[in-house]
Design a protein around this motif. Structure first.
Motif, PDB file in Angstrom:
ATOM      1  N   LEU A 202       0.836  -1.212   0.000  1.00 40.65           N
ATOM      2  CA  LEU A 202       0.000   0.000   0.000  1.00 40.65           C
ATOM      3  C   LEU A 202       0.868   1.258   0.000  1.00 40.65           C
ATOM      4  CD1 LEU A 202      -2.796  -1.009   2.549  1.00 40.65           C
ATOM      5  CD2 LEU A 202      -2.964  -0.912   0.054  1.00 40.65           C
ATOM      6  N   ILE A 203       1.914   1.250   0.825  1.00 39.18           N
ATOM      7  CA  ILE A 203       2.818   2.408   0.875  1.00 39.18           C
ATOM      8  C   ILE A 203       3.535   2.568  -0.475  1.00 39.18           C
ATOM      9  CG2 ILE A 203       4.834   3.412   2.003  1.00 39.18           C
ATOM     10  CD1 ILE A 203       4.062   1.847   4.523  1.00 39.18           C
ATOM     11  N   GLY A 204       3.954   1.439  -1.056  1.00 37.58           N
ATOM     12  CA  GLY A 204       4.663   1.495  -2.330  1.00 37.58           C
ATOM     13  C   GLY A 204       3.814   2.059  -3.447  1.00 37.58           C
ATOM     14  N   ILE A 205       2.554   1.650  -3.502  1.00 37.52           N
ATOM     15  CA  ILE A 205       1.651   2.172  -4.529  1.00 37.52           C
ATOM     16  C   ILE A 205       1.472   3.676  -4.365  1.00 37.52           C
ATOM     17  CG2 ILE A 205      -0.741   2.146  -5.342  1.00 37.52           C
ATOM     18  CD1 ILE A 205      -0.778  -0.859  -4.642  1.00 37.52           C
ATOM     19  N   ALA A 206       1.317   4.131  -3.123  1.00 43.75           N
ATOM     20  CA  ALA A 206       1.118   5.557  -2.873  1.00 43.75           C
ATOM     21  C   ALA A 206       2.373   6.366  -3.217  1.00 43.75           C
ATOM     22  CB  ALA A 206       0.738   5.776  -1.407  1.00 43.75           C
ATOM     23  N   ALA A 207       3.550   5.903  -2.777  1.00 49.28           N
ATOM     24  CA  ALA A 207       4.790   6.656  -2.984  1.00 49.28           C
ATOM     25  C   ALA A 207       5.178   6.709  -4.453  1.00 49.28           C
ATOM     26  CB  ALA A 207       5.921   6.038  -2.161  1.00 49.28           C
ATOM     27  N   ASN A 208       5.179   5.549  -5.105  1.00 49.02           N
ATOM     28  CA  ASN A 208       5.568   5.529  -6.514  1.00 49.02           C
ATOM     29  C   ASN A 208       4.499   6.136  -7.406  1.00 49.02           C
ATOM     30  OD1 ASN A 208       8.248   3.904  -6.859  1.00 49.02           O
ATOM     31  ND2 ASN A 208       7.082   2.751  -5.350  1.00 49.02           N
ATOM     32  N   GLY A 209       3.236   5.998  -7.006  1.00 48.57           N
ATOM     33  CA  GLY A 209       2.169   6.625  -7.779  1.00 48.57           C
ATOM     34  C   GLY A 209       2.275   8.141  -7.755  1.00 48.57           C
ATOM     35  N   ALA A 210       2.616   8.708  -6.592  1.00 50.76           N
ATOM     36  CA  ALA A 210       2.784  10.165  -6.489  1.00 50.76           C
ATOM     37  C   ALA A 210       3.941  10.635  -7.361  1.00 50.76           C
ATOM     38  CB  ALA A 210       3.027  10.555  -5.027  1.00 50.76           C
ATOM     39  N   ALA A 211       5.037   9.870  -7.364  1.00 52.15           N
ATOM     40  CA  ALA A 211       6.184  10.244  -8.191  1.00 52.15           C
ATOM     41  C   ALA A 211       5.851  10.129  -9.670  1.00 52.15           C
ATOM     42  CB  ALA A 211       7.378   9.355  -7.842  1.00 52.15           C
ATOM     43  N   ALA A 212       5.107   9.082 -10.050  1.00 54.67           N
ATOM     44  CA  ALA A 212       4.746   8.899 -11.454  1.00 54.67           C
ATOM     45  C   ALA A 212       3.868  10.041 -11.955  1.00 54.67           C
ATOM     46  CB  ALA A 212       4.028   7.561 -11.634  1.00 54.67           C
ATOM     47  N   LEU A 213       2.980  10.527 -11.105  1.00 57.05           N
ATOM     48  CA  LEU A 213       2.112  11.648 -11.490  1.00 57.05           C
ATOM     49  C   LEU A 213       2.920  12.910 -11.770  1.00 57.05           C
ATOM     50  CD1 LEU A 213      -0.922  11.206  -9.049  1.00 57.05           C
ATOM     51  CD2 LEU A 213      -0.890  10.835 -11.529  1.00 57.05           C
ATOM     52  N   ARG A 214       4.068  13.047 -11.099  1.00 53.28           N
ATOM     53  CA  ARG A 214       4.892  14.243 -11.280  1.00 53.28           C
ATOM     54  C   ARG A 214       5.476  14.326 -12.687  1.00 53.28           C
ATOM     55  NH1 ARG A 214       4.432  18.494  -8.240  1.00 53.28           N
ATOM     56  NH2 ARG A 214       6.483  19.087  -9.028  1.00 53.28           N
ATOM     57  N   VAL A 215       5.823  13.193 -13.269  1.00 55.65           N
ATOM     58  CA  VAL A 215       6.479  13.214 -14.580  1.00 55.65           C
ATOM     59  C   VAL A 215       5.551  12.734 -15.696  1.00 55.65           C
ATOM     60  CG1 VAL A 215       8.796  12.955 -13.654  1.00 55.65           C
ATOM     61  CG2 VAL A 215       7.455  10.925 -14.149  1.00 55.65           C
ATOM     62  N   ARG A 216       4.286  12.527 -15.374  1.00 50.55           N
ATOM     63  CA  ARG A 216       3.340  12.071 -16.393  1.00 50.55           C
ATOM     64  C   ARG A 216       3.228  13.112 -17.508  1.00 50.55           C
ATOM     65  NH1 ARG A 216      -2.810  11.553 -14.694  1.00 50.55           N
ATOM     66  NH2 ARG A 216      -2.417  13.796 -14.555  1.00 50.55           N
ATOM     67  N   GLY A 217       3.251  12.665 -18.735  1.00 53.70           N
ATOM     68  CA  GLY A 217       3.105  13.578 -19.865  1.00 53.70           C
ATOM     69  C   GLY A 217       4.395  14.248 -20.295  1.00 53.70           C
ATOM     70  N   GLY A 218       5.541  13.823 -19.758  1.00 58.85           N
ATOM     71  CA  GLY A 218       6.815  14.402 -20.168  1.00 58.85           C
ATOM     72  C   GLY A 218       7.079  14.159 -21.645  1.00 58.85           C
ATOM     73  N   LYS A 219       7.730  15.117 -22.318  1.00 58.24           N
ATOM     74  CA  LYS A 219       7.963  15.020 -23.752  1.00 58.24           C
ATOM     75  C   LYS A 219       9.333  14.463 -24.115  1.00 58.24           C
ATOM     76  CE  LYS A 219       3.963  16.792 -24.699  1.00 58.24           C
ATOM     77  NZ  LYS A 219       2.902  15.965 -25.286  1.00 58.24           N
ATOM     78  N   THR A 220      10.348  14.716 -23.301  1.00 60.04           N
ATOM     79  CA  THR A 220      11.681  14.251 -23.644  1.00 60.04           C
ATOM     80  C   THR A 220      11.820  12.764 -23.331  1.00 60.04           C
ATOM     81  OG1 THR A 220      12.685  14.704 -21.489  1.00 60.04           O
ATOM     82  CG2 THR A 220      12.600  16.529 -23.058  1.00 60.04           C
ATOM     83  N   LEU A 221      12.775  12.112 -24.005  1.00 57.49           N
ATOM     84  CA  LEU A 221      13.011  10.691 -23.720  1.00 57.49           C
ATOM     85  C   LEU A 221      13.476  10.494 -22.291  1.00 57.49           C
ATOM     86  CD1 LEU A 221      14.657   9.156 -26.907  1.00 57.49           C
ATOM     87  CD2 LEU A 221      12.434   8.647 -25.918  1.00 57.49           C
ATOM     88  N   ASN A 222      14.169  11.471 -21.754  1.00 57.18           N
ATOM     89  CA  ASN A 222      14.607  11.398 -20.366  1.00 57.18           C
ATOM     90  C   ASN A 222      13.401  11.289 -19.445  1.00 57.18           C
ATOM     91  OD1 ASN A 222      16.265  11.434 -18.128  1.00 57.18           O
ATOM     92  ND2 ASN A 222      16.620  13.619 -18.169  1.00 57.18           N
TER      93      ASN A 222
END
Length: 294
Positions: free
Chosen positions: A122-142
Protein backbone atom coordinates in the motif's frame (compact mmCIF):
# COMPACT_ATOMS: atom_id res chain seq x y z
CA UNK A 1 1.64 34.68 -14.70
CA UNK A 2 3.41 33.33 -17.80
CA UNK A 3 3.45 29.52 -18.19
CA UNK A 4 6.37 27.74 -16.59
CA UNK A 5 9.09 26.84 -19.14
CA UNK A 6 9.00 23.15 -20.07
CA UNK A 7 12.67 22.72 -19.07
CA UNK A 8 11.99 24.10 -15.57
CA UNK A 9 8.95 21.87 -15.15
CA UNK A 10 10.85 18.82 -16.36
CA UNK A 11 13.74 19.38 -13.95
CA UNK A 12 11.44 20.02 -11.00
CA UNK A 13 9.38 16.90 -11.72
CA UNK A 14 12.44 14.67 -11.98
CA UNK A 15 13.92 16.17 -8.79
CA UNK A 16 10.72 15.47 -6.86
CA UNK A 17 10.54 11.93 -8.24
CA UNK A 18 14.17 11.37 -7.22
CA UNK A 19 13.65 12.30 -3.57
CA UNK A 20 10.41 10.33 -3.31
CA UNK A 21 12.02 7.25 -4.85
CA UNK A 22 15.20 7.43 -2.76
CA UNK A 23 13.28 7.84 0.52
CA UNK A 24 11.03 4.91 -0.25
CA UNK A 25 13.95 2.72 -1.38
CA UNK A 26 15.52 2.99 2.07
CA UNK A 27 12.19 2.03 3.59
CA UNK A 28 11.92 -0.93 1.21
CA UNK A 29 15.19 -2.48 2.35
CA UNK A 30 13.92 -2.34 5.92
CA UNK A 31 10.60 -3.83 4.84
CA UNK A 32 12.24 -6.64 2.84
CA UNK A 33 14.36 -7.64 5.83
CA UNK A 34 11.42 -7.39 8.22
CA UNK A 35 8.95 -9.41 6.14
CA UNK A 36 11.43 -11.86 4.62
CA UNK A 37 9.93 -11.14 1.20
CA UNK A 38 12.22 -11.60 -1.77
CA UNK A 39 9.78 -9.65 -3.93
CA UNK A 40 10.17 -6.58 -1.69
CA UNK A 41 13.94 -6.99 -1.43
CA UNK A 42 14.22 -7.44 -5.20
CA UNK A 43 12.09 -4.35 -5.75
CA UNK A 44 14.30 -2.46 -3.30
CA UNK A 45 17.34 -3.34 -5.44
CA UNK A 46 15.40 -2.25 -8.49
CA UNK A 47 14.41 1.04 -6.82
CA UNK A 48 17.99 1.67 -5.70
CA UNK A 49 18.98 1.53 -9.35
CA UNK A 50 16.02 3.77 -10.15
CA UNK A 51 17.16 6.30 -7.55
CA UNK A 52 20.61 6.40 -9.09
CA UNK A 53 19.02 6.76 -12.53
CA UNK A 54 16.72 9.55 -11.38
CA UNK A 55 19.66 11.38 -9.86
CA UNK A 56 21.47 11.15 -13.18
CA UNK A 57 18.34 12.27 -15.00
CA UNK A 58 18.04 15.29 -12.73
CA UNK A 59 21.71 16.18 -13.26
CA UNK A 60 21.62 15.74 -17.04
CA UNK A 61 18.34 17.64 -17.27
CA UNK A 62 20.16 20.63 -15.77
CA UNK A 63 23.11 20.14 -18.12
CA UNK A 64 20.76 19.95 -21.10
CA UNK A 65 19.55 23.52 -20.40
CA UNK A 66 22.97 25.08 -20.96
CA UNK A 67 23.42 27.38 -23.92
CA UNK A 68 25.40 26.24 -26.94
CA UNK A 69 29.17 26.66 -26.85
CA UNK A 70 32.07 26.38 -29.27
CA UNK A 71 32.55 22.80 -28.07
CA UNK A 72 28.82 21.86 -28.37
CA UNK A 73 27.45 23.94 -31.22
CA UNK A 74 23.97 22.41 -30.94
CA UNK A 75 23.88 22.90 -27.19
CA UNK A 76 23.65 20.22 -24.51
CA UNK A 77 20.21 18.71 -25.16
CA UNK A 78 21.66 15.32 -26.04
CA UNK A 79 22.93 14.99 -22.47
CA UNK A 80 19.29 14.42 -21.53
CA UNK A 81 19.30 11.52 -23.99
CA UNK A 82 22.48 10.18 -22.38
CA UNK A 83 20.61 9.96 -19.08
CA UNK A 84 17.86 7.92 -20.75
CA UNK A 85 20.48 5.50 -22.10
CA UNK A 86 22.19 5.09 -18.71
CA UNK A 87 18.79 4.59 -17.04
CA UNK A 88 17.96 1.77 -19.43
CA UNK A 89 21.28 0.02 -18.83
CA UNK A 90 20.83 0.25 -15.05
CA UNK A 91 17.32 -1.23 -15.30
CA UNK A 92 18.64 -4.14 -17.35
CA UNK A 93 21.38 -4.87 -14.78
CA UNK A 94 18.89 -4.58 -11.91
CA UNK A 95 16.40 -6.93 -13.58
CA UNK A 96 19.07 -9.56 -14.22
CA UNK A 97 20.08 -9.31 -10.55
CA UNK A 98 16.47 -9.89 -9.51
CA UNK A 99 16.25 -12.97 -11.73
CA UNK A 100 19.47 -14.35 -10.24
CA UNK A 101 18.02 -14.00 -6.73
CA UNK A 102 14.52 -15.22 -7.54
CA UNK A 103 15.15 -18.41 -9.54
CA UNK A 104 16.89 -20.32 -6.69
CA UNK A 105 14.12 -19.17 -4.32
CA UNK A 106 11.51 -20.80 -6.55
CA UNK A 107 13.22 -24.15 -5.97
CA UNK A 108 13.32 -23.59 -2.20
CA UNK A 109 10.52 -21.13 -1.31
CA UNK A 110 10.25 -19.53 2.11
CA UNK A 111 7.02 -18.11 3.53
CA UNK A 112 7.28 -14.31 3.91
CA UNK A 113 5.35 -12.09 6.33
CA UNK A 114 2.19 -11.62 4.25
CA UNK A 115 0.78 -8.92 6.55
CA UNK A 116 3.96 -6.87 6.30
CA UNK A 117 4.01 -7.30 2.54
CA UNK A 118 0.43 -6.03 2.35
CA UNK A 119 1.24 -2.87 4.32
CA UNK A 120 4.39 -2.11 2.31
CA UNK A 121 2.51 -2.71 -0.93
CA UNK A 122 0.00 0.00 0.00
CA UNK A 123 2.82 2.41 0.87
CA UNK A 124 4.66 1.49 -2.33
CA UNK A 125 1.65 2.17 -4.53
CA UNK A 126 1.12 5.56 -2.87
CA UNK A 127 4.79 6.66 -2.98
CA UNK A 128 5.57 5.53 -6.51
CA UNK A 129 2.17 6.62 -7.78
CA UNK A 130 2.78 10.16 -6.49
CA UNK A 131 6.18 10.24 -8.19
CA UNK A 132 4.75 8.90 -11.45
CA UNK A 133 2.11 11.65 -11.49
CA UNK A 134 4.89 14.24 -11.28
CA UNK A 135 6.48 13.21 -14.58
CA UNK A 136 3.34 12.07 -16.39
CA UNK A 137 3.11 13.58 -19.86
CA UNK A 138 6.81 14.40 -20.17
CA UNK A 139 7.96 15.02 -23.75
CA UNK A 140 11.68 14.25 -23.64
CA UNK A 141 13.01 10.69 -23.72
CA UNK A 142 14.61 11.40 -20.37
CA UNK A 143 11.22 12.16 -18.78
CA UNK A 144 9.63 9.20 -20.57
CA UNK A 145 12.33 6.86 -19.25
CA UNK A 146 11.74 8.18 -15.72
CA UNK A 147 7.98 7.79 -16.12
CA UNK A 148 8.46 4.15 -17.18
CA UNK A 149 10.61 3.49 -14.13
CA UNK A 150 7.91 4.77 -11.83
CA UNK A 151 5.00 3.16 -13.68
CA UNK A 152 6.75 -0.20 -13.53
CA UNK A 153 7.23 0.29 -9.79
CA UNK A 154 3.54 1.03 -9.29
CA UNK A 155 2.53 -2.07 -11.25
CA UNK A 156 5.04 -4.14 -9.31
CA UNK A 157 3.57 -3.00 -6.02
CA UNK A 158 0.05 -3.75 -7.22
CA UNK A 159 1.26 -7.29 -7.92
CA UNK A 160 2.84 -7.48 -4.44
CA UNK A 161 -0.47 -6.34 -2.98
CA UNK A 162 -2.33 -9.11 -4.80
CA UNK A 163 0.19 -11.80 -3.83
CA UNK A 164 0.30 -10.70 -0.20
CA UNK A 165 -3.50 -10.84 -0.07
CA UNK A 166 -3.43 -14.43 -1.36
CA UNK A 167 -0.70 -15.38 1.11
CA UNK A 168 -2.83 -14.08 3.99
CA UNK A 169 -5.28 -16.90 3.26
CA UNK A 170 -3.21 -19.58 1.50
CA UNK A 171 0.18 -21.18 2.25
CA UNK A 172 1.80 -20.62 -1.17
CA UNK A 173 5.28 -19.15 -0.51
CA UNK A 174 6.43 -19.87 -4.09
CA UNK A 175 4.25 -16.96 -5.26
CA UNK A 176 6.75 -14.48 -3.83
CA UNK A 177 9.77 -15.48 -6.02
CA UNK A 178 7.52 -16.13 -9.01
CA UNK A 179 6.27 -12.56 -8.72
CA UNK A 180 9.87 -11.34 -8.62
CA UNK A 181 10.60 -13.14 -11.90
CA UNK A 182 7.48 -11.75 -13.58
CA UNK A 183 8.34 -8.19 -12.51
CA UNK A 184 11.90 -8.55 -13.81
CA UNK A 185 10.76 -9.94 -17.18
CA UNK A 186 8.17 -7.19 -17.57
CA UNK A 187 10.79 -4.54 -16.86
CA UNK A 188 13.24 -6.08 -19.33
CA UNK A 189 10.61 -6.18 -22.06
CA UNK A 190 9.71 -2.51 -21.75
CA UNK A 191 13.27 -1.34 -21.21
CA UNK A 192 14.23 -3.15 -24.42
CA UNK A 193 11.69 -1.14 -26.38
CA UNK A 194 12.76 2.19 -24.87
CA UNK A 195 16.44 1.33 -25.25
CA UNK A 196 15.92 0.69 -28.96
CA UNK A 197 14.38 4.15 -29.43
CA UNK A 198 17.22 5.77 -27.51
CA UNK A 199 19.92 4.00 -29.50
CA UNK A 200 18.26 4.95 -32.80
CA UNK A 201 18.36 8.62 -31.80
CA UNK A 202 21.96 8.32 -30.61
CA UNK A 203 22.82 6.91 -34.05
CA UNK A 204 21.04 9.90 -35.64
CA UNK A 205 18.19 7.84 -37.04
CA UNK A 206 15.09 9.50 -38.44
CA UNK A 207 12.62 10.40 -35.63
CA UNK A 208 9.63 8.00 -35.48
CA UNK A 209 7.13 10.89 -35.70
CA UNK A 210 8.35 12.06 -39.14
CA UNK A 211 9.40 10.22 -42.31
CA UNK A 212 11.65 11.41 -45.09
CA UNK A 213 8.82 10.78 -47.54
CA UNK A 214 6.65 13.21 -45.59
CA UNK A 215 9.42 15.79 -45.65
CA UNK A 216 9.88 15.34 -49.39
CA UNK A 217 6.15 15.63 -50.08
CA UNK A 218 5.69 18.74 -47.96
CA UNK A 219 8.81 20.61 -49.08
CA UNK A 220 8.36 19.92 -52.79
CA UNK A 221 4.84 21.29 -52.38
CA UNK A 222 6.19 24.69 -51.32
CA UNK A 223 5.66 27.26 -54.13
CA UNK A 224 8.91 27.86 -55.97
CA UNK A 225 10.55 24.56 -54.98
CA UNK A 226 11.25 22.30 -57.97
CA UNK A 227 12.88 19.50 -56.00
CA UNK A 228 14.98 18.56 -52.98
CA UNK A 229 17.95 16.29 -52.38
CA UNK A 230 20.66 15.51 -49.82
CA UNK A 231 18.03 15.67 -47.06
CA UNK A 232 19.00 14.56 -43.57
CA UNK A 233 16.73 14.34 -40.54
CA UNK A 234 17.64 13.41 -36.98
CA UNK A 235 16.79 14.32 -33.39
CA UNK A 236 18.77 15.85 -30.55
CA UNK A 237 16.78 14.30 -27.70
CA UNK A 238 13.64 12.75 -29.13
CA UNK A 239 11.80 16.09 -29.06
CA UNK A 240 13.97 18.65 -30.88
CA UNK A 241 14.45 17.53 -34.50
CA UNK A 242 17.09 18.76 -36.97
CA UNK A 243 16.75 18.97 -40.77
CA UNK A 244 19.27 19.81 -43.48
CA UNK A 245 18.38 19.81 -47.17
CA UNK A 246 19.19 21.22 -50.61
CA UNK A 247 16.27 22.74 -52.52
CA UNK A 248 16.22 23.37 -56.25
CA UNK A 249 14.53 26.58 -57.48
CA UNK A 250 14.02 28.33 -60.81
CA UNK A 251 17.08 29.88 -62.40
CA UNK A 252 15.78 33.42 -62.82
CA UNK A 253 14.63 34.29 -59.27
CA UNK A 254 15.93 37.44 -57.59
CA UNK A 255 17.70 37.33 -54.22
CA UNK A 256 14.63 38.50 -52.27
CA UNK A 257 12.48 35.88 -53.98
CA UNK A 258 14.94 33.12 -53.11
CA UNK A 259 14.99 34.20 -49.47
CA UNK A 260 11.20 34.15 -49.41
CA UNK A 261 11.21 30.59 -50.74
CA UNK A 262 13.74 29.58 -48.08
CA UNK A 263 11.53 31.07 -45.34
CA UNK A 264 8.51 29.17 -46.66
CA UNK A 265 10.51 25.92 -46.66
CA UNK A 266 11.58 26.47 -43.04
CA UNK A 267 7.99 27.24 -42.02
CA UNK A 268 6.82 24.04 -43.72
CA UNK A 269 9.53 22.07 -41.90
CA UNK A 270 8.50 23.61 -38.59
CA UNK A 271 4.96 22.43 -39.28
CA UNK A 272 6.32 18.88 -39.40
CA UNK A 273 7.87 19.26 -35.96
CA UNK A 274 11.38 20.31 -37.02
CA UNK A 275 13.05 22.61 -34.47
CA UNK A 276 16.07 23.61 -36.57
CA UNK A 277 16.29 23.55 -40.38
CA UNK A 278 19.31 24.36 -42.53
CA UNK A 279 18.37 24.97 -46.16
CA UNK A 280 20.77 25.34 -49.09
CA UNK A 281 19.38 26.84 -52.30
CA UNK A 282 20.46 25.66 -55.74
CA UNK A 283 19.27 27.03 -59.06
CA UNK A 284 17.83 24.72 -61.67
CA UNK A 285 20.60 23.19 -63.77
CA UNK A 286 23.29 23.97 -61.20
CA UNK A 287 25.72 21.14 -60.58
CA UNK A 288 25.76 19.78 -57.05
CA UNK A 289 28.42 17.33 -55.82
CA UNK A 290 25.76 15.58 -53.71
CA UNK A 291 22.74 14.25 -55.58
CA UNK A 292 21.27 11.66 -53.27
CA UNK A 293 17.57 10.83 -53.40
CA UNK A 294 17.02 12.50 -50.06
Amino acid sequence: MPPEPREDRSERNIRTAFFLNLSFTLLEFIGGAYTGSLAITADALHDLGDSFSLGLSWFFERVARRERTSAFSYGYRRFSLLAALINAVILVIGSITILALAVPRILAPEMPDAGGMFVFALIGIAANGAAALRVRGGKTLNEQAVAWHLLEDVMGWVAVLIVSTVLLFRDLPVLDPILSVLIALFVLWNVGKNLRKTVVIFLQGVPPTITLNEVRTVLTGVPGVLGIHDTHLWSLDGEHHILTTHIVVGGDGAYDELQEIKCRVKEAAAGLGVSHATVEIEREGEQCPVREEY
